[in-house]
Design an enzyme around this catalytic site. Structure first.
Site, mmCIF file in Angstrom:
data_model
loop_
_atom_site.group_PDB
_atom_site.id
_atom_site.type_symbol
_atom_site.label_atom_id
_atom_site.label_comp_id
_atom_site.label_asym_id
_atom_site.label_seq_id
_atom_site.Cartn_x
_atom_site.Cartn_y
_atom_site.Cartn_z
ATOM 1 N N SER A 126 0.903 -1.119 0.169
ATOM 2 C CA SER A 126 -0.084 0.015 -0.154
ATOM 3 C C SER A 126 0.901 1.180 0.168
ATOM 4 O O SER A 126 2.055 1.246 0.480
ATOM 5 C CB SER A 126 -0.805 0.058 1.198
ATOM 6 O OG SER A 126 -1.196 1.200 1.663
ATOM 7 N N TYR A 151 -1.886 0.044 10.395
ATOM 8 C CA TYR A 151 -2.114 -0.755 9.210
ATOM 9 C C TYR A 151 -0.841 -0.456 8.277
ATOM 10 O O TYR A 151 -0.352 -1.339 7.527
ATOM 11 C CB TYR A 151 -3.422 -0.253 8.536
ATOM 12 C CG TYR A 151 -3.494 -0.536 6.957
ATOM 13 C CD1 TYR A 151 -3.837 -1.706 6.439
ATOM 14 C CD2 TYR A 151 -3.361 0.515 6.088
ATOM 15 C CE1 TYR A 151 -3.747 -1.980 5.124
ATOM 16 C CE2 TYR A 151 -3.354 0.441 4.731
ATOM 17 C CZ TYR A 151 -3.632 -0.968 4.358
ATOM 18 O OH TYR A 151 -3.608 -1.092 2.990
ATOM 19 N N LYS A 155 2.070 -3.000 6.446
ATOM 20 C CA LYS A 155 2.432 -3.100 4.983
ATOM 21 C C LYS A 155 3.963 -2.960 5.034
ATOM 22 O O LYS A 155 4.809 -3.693 4.242
ATOM 23 C CB LYS A 155 1.655 -2.327 4.107
ATOM 24 C CG LYS A 155 0.299 -2.581 3.942
ATOM 25 C CD LYS A 155 -0.106 -3.982 3.475
ATOM 26 C CE LYS A 155 -1.410 -4.505 3.599
ATOM 27 N NZ LYS A 155 -1.558 -5.700 3.061
HETATM 28 C C1 UD1 Z 1 -5.608 4.072 3.019
HETATM 29 C C2 UD1 Z 1 -4.238 4.081 2.480
HETATM 30 C C3 UD1 Z 1 -4.347 3.088 1.196
HETATM 31 C C4 UD1 Z 1 -5.075 1.907 1.603
HETATM 32 C C5 UD1 Z 1 -6.387 2.227 2.232
HETATM 33 C C6 UD1 Z 1 -7.174 0.872 2.638
HETATM 34 C C7 UD1 Z 1 -3.045 6.062 2.891
HETATM 35 C C8 UD1 Z 1 -2.501 7.215 2.347
HETATM 36 N N1 UD1 Z 1 -3.720 5.411 2.222
HETATM 37 O O1 UD1 Z 1 -6.283 4.879 2.331
HETATM 38 O O2 UD1 Z 1 -2.932 2.878 0.948
HETATM 39 O O3 UD1 Z 1 -5.186 1.058 0.539
HETATM 40 O O4 UD1 Z 1 -6.219 3.036 3.416
HETATM 41 O O5 UD1 Z 1 -8.048 1.115 3.382
HETATM 42 O O6 UD1 Z 1 -2.916 5.758 4.227
HETATM 43 N N2 UD1 Z 1 -12.434 10.644 3.853
HETATM 44 C C9 UD1 Z 1 -13.515 11.385 4.070
HETATM 45 N N3 UD1 Z 1 -14.753 11.067 4.684
HETATM 46 C C10 UD1 Z 1 -14.919 9.880 4.707
HETATM 47 C C11 UD1 Z 1 -13.846 8.699 4.462
HETATM 48 C C12 UD1 Z 1 -12.764 9.230 3.948
HETATM 49 O O7 UD1 Z 1 -13.246 12.753 4.184
HETATM 50 O O8 UD1 Z 1 -16.075 9.445 5.327
HETATM 51 C C13 UD1 Z 1 -11.323 11.199 3.241
HETATM 52 C C14 UD1 Z 1 -9.959 10.628 4.015
HETATM 53 O O9 UD1 Z 1 -9.637 11.396 5.043
HETATM 54 C C15 UD1 Z 1 -8.984 10.514 2.792
HETATM 55 C C16 UD1 Z 1 -9.567 10.266 1.631
HETATM 56 O O10 UD1 Z 1 -11.116 10.434 1.893
HETATM 57 O O11 UD1 Z 1 -8.482 11.990 2.540
HETATM 58 C C17 UD1 Z 1 -9.596 8.712 1.226
HETATM 59 O O12 UD1 Z 1 -9.726 7.996 2.423
HETATM 60 P P1 UD1 Z 1 -10.029 6.216 2.594
HETATM 61 O O13 UD1 Z 1 -10.748 6.108 1.380
HETATM 62 O O14 UD1 Z 1 -10.171 6.010 3.802
HETATM 63 O O15 UD1 Z 1 -8.439 5.777 2.096
HETATM 64 P P2 UD1 Z 1 -7.105 6.181 2.456
HETATM 65 O O16 UD1 Z 1 -7.178 6.354 4.041
HETATM 66 O O17 UD1 Z 1 -6.620 7.417 1.880
#
Ligand code: UD1
Length: 341
Positions: A126, A151, A155
């Site tokens: 990841s 997490y 990885k």
């Molecule tokens: C993270 C990991 C990624 C991994 C994934 C697995 C990092 C940079 N990336 O993705 O490698 O494969 O987890 O689950 O750590 N968000 C909101 N509201 C929500 C949900 C998410 O604003 O309700 C935002 C988060 O703050 C983030 C983006 O959307 O900025 C993406 O979030 P998410 O889909 O959870 O993935 P990551 O945390 O980026």
């Protein structure tokens, strides 16, 4: 040729099985313990591909149960190890659960790989291994920073375990694929992500809010040092990710000169903010989303997106889909999922 897919009932695992069944003559053996998925996924795969797959319900942290799969399938020539817990916030709350599950399952798979001399392994890594970075886009040579969550540590450590292990086994090879943010669904609208509980990830949260299962989306933080204050990610279509696995395994199988262990980014190279992702969804679904800007979430990095030159060069992989197509397929899937319930 048999390929073992761990986490086969999961989101990326199931799309990869579809890709394999549609584009190769490989036979799939799937393993899952349905901790974050269900056996129903296999019915969806069978409906899309018209093919049957063999599968086991096994917890890979149990070595003797894991070994049973290898014992019963001595002709496996490649393993794609997806099975892992993957929620960043859950890992912050339950670190031991993550270290136990993600590392012990990997170690058991490697023990069996060595014992049964399975030549090829693809490990799901990841982009979270990079931690918070100042320089973007990230290349595979970017030094790894401190991970932001347990997490992400699993990885980072997982890659190191694979590296140390492959080094001392002359007949074995591996590729670790660092996924950025896999989203979207199969173009048929018949397979996609099925969050068992309330989703953590952005795209299922968006589609569940739009369909009315959830009331409102919270955007986690509007005060980051980015163009619009929200976090930037590299969203990549799950079918592009699935295709990369097939290409990676084909390389390992056919190219005798391929390096022992390669680490390769899988992203589009395009950074998209949370607000831009929401707006793409609003455009393709033709509806407004109910959201507000809330507090930051623990464990989040501000911005990350890939340099994907190495994937192009080593695997011949180029992602085909853009954010609109990712949102469109995710929305189609959400609507279909809702019809059936
Ligand atoms: C993270 C990991 C990624 C991994 C994934 C697995 C990092 C940079 N990336 O993705 O490698 O494969 O987890 O689950 O750590 N968000 C909101 N509201 C929500 C949900 C998410 O604003 O309700 C935002 C988060 O703050 C983030 C983006 O959307 O900025 C993406 O979030 P998410 O889909 O959870 O993935 P990551 O945390 O980026």
């Amino acid at each position: 040729m048999k390929i073992l897919i761990t986490g086969g009932a999961g989101y990326i695992g199931s799309h990869t099985i579809i890709e394999i069944l549609e584009n190769t003559n490989w036979e799939v053996i799937a393993v899952d313990n349905y901790s974050n998925s269900s056996e129903k996924t296999y019915r969806r795969i069978e409906k899309i591909t018209g093919k049957k797959i063999n599968y086991y319900n096994i917890d890979l942290t149990n070595l003797s149960l894991t070994e049973k799969v290898f014992y019963e399938n001595k002709d496996i020539i490649g393993i794609i190890h997806f099975a892992a817990f993957k929620s960043v916030p859950e890992s912050v709350e339950k670190p031991l659960l993550y270290y136990h599950n993600n590392l012990n399952s990997l170690i058991n798979i490697l023990k069996c790989q060595a014992k049964y001399n399975i030549p090829n392994l693809i490990f799901s890594s990841s982009c979270s291994v990079y931690g918070n970075l100042d320089e973007l886009p990230v290349t595979e040579n970017t030094p790894l920073n401190t991970p932001e969550s347990p997490y992400a540590y699993t990885k980072q450590i997982g890659e190191k375990i694979v590296d140390d292990f492959i080094k001392i086994n002359p007949t074995l090879k591996a590729i670790s694929l660092r996924y950025f943010n896999p989203v979207g669904a199969h173009k048929s609208g018949l397979n996609g992500e099925v969050p068992i509980a309330r989703p953590n990830n952005l795209v299922p949260y968006i589609t569940q809010t739009a369909i009315g299962k959830l009331e409102q989306l919270t955007v986690f933080g509007g005060d980051y040092a980015t163009n619009d204050g929200t976090c930037i990610r590299d969203y990549v279509h799950v079918c592009d990710i699935a295709a990369a696995h097939v290409q990676a395994l084909q390389k390992l199988i056919s190219d005798k000169n391929f390096p022992k262990h390669s680490i390769i980014n899988l992203g589009t190279g395009v950074g998209v903010s949370v607000l831009e992702a929401i707006h793409a969804f609003e455009k393709v679904s033709n509806q407004k989303l109910n959201y507000f800007i809330g507090n930051r979430r623990d464990g989040d990095v501000a911005a990350i997106y890939a340099n994907n030159d190495l994937a192009k060069k080593m695997l011949g992989w180029t992602p085909k889909y853009d954010i609109d197509e990712m949102m469109n397929s995710a929305w189609l899937w959400e609507q279909n999922l809702n019809k059936k319930q």
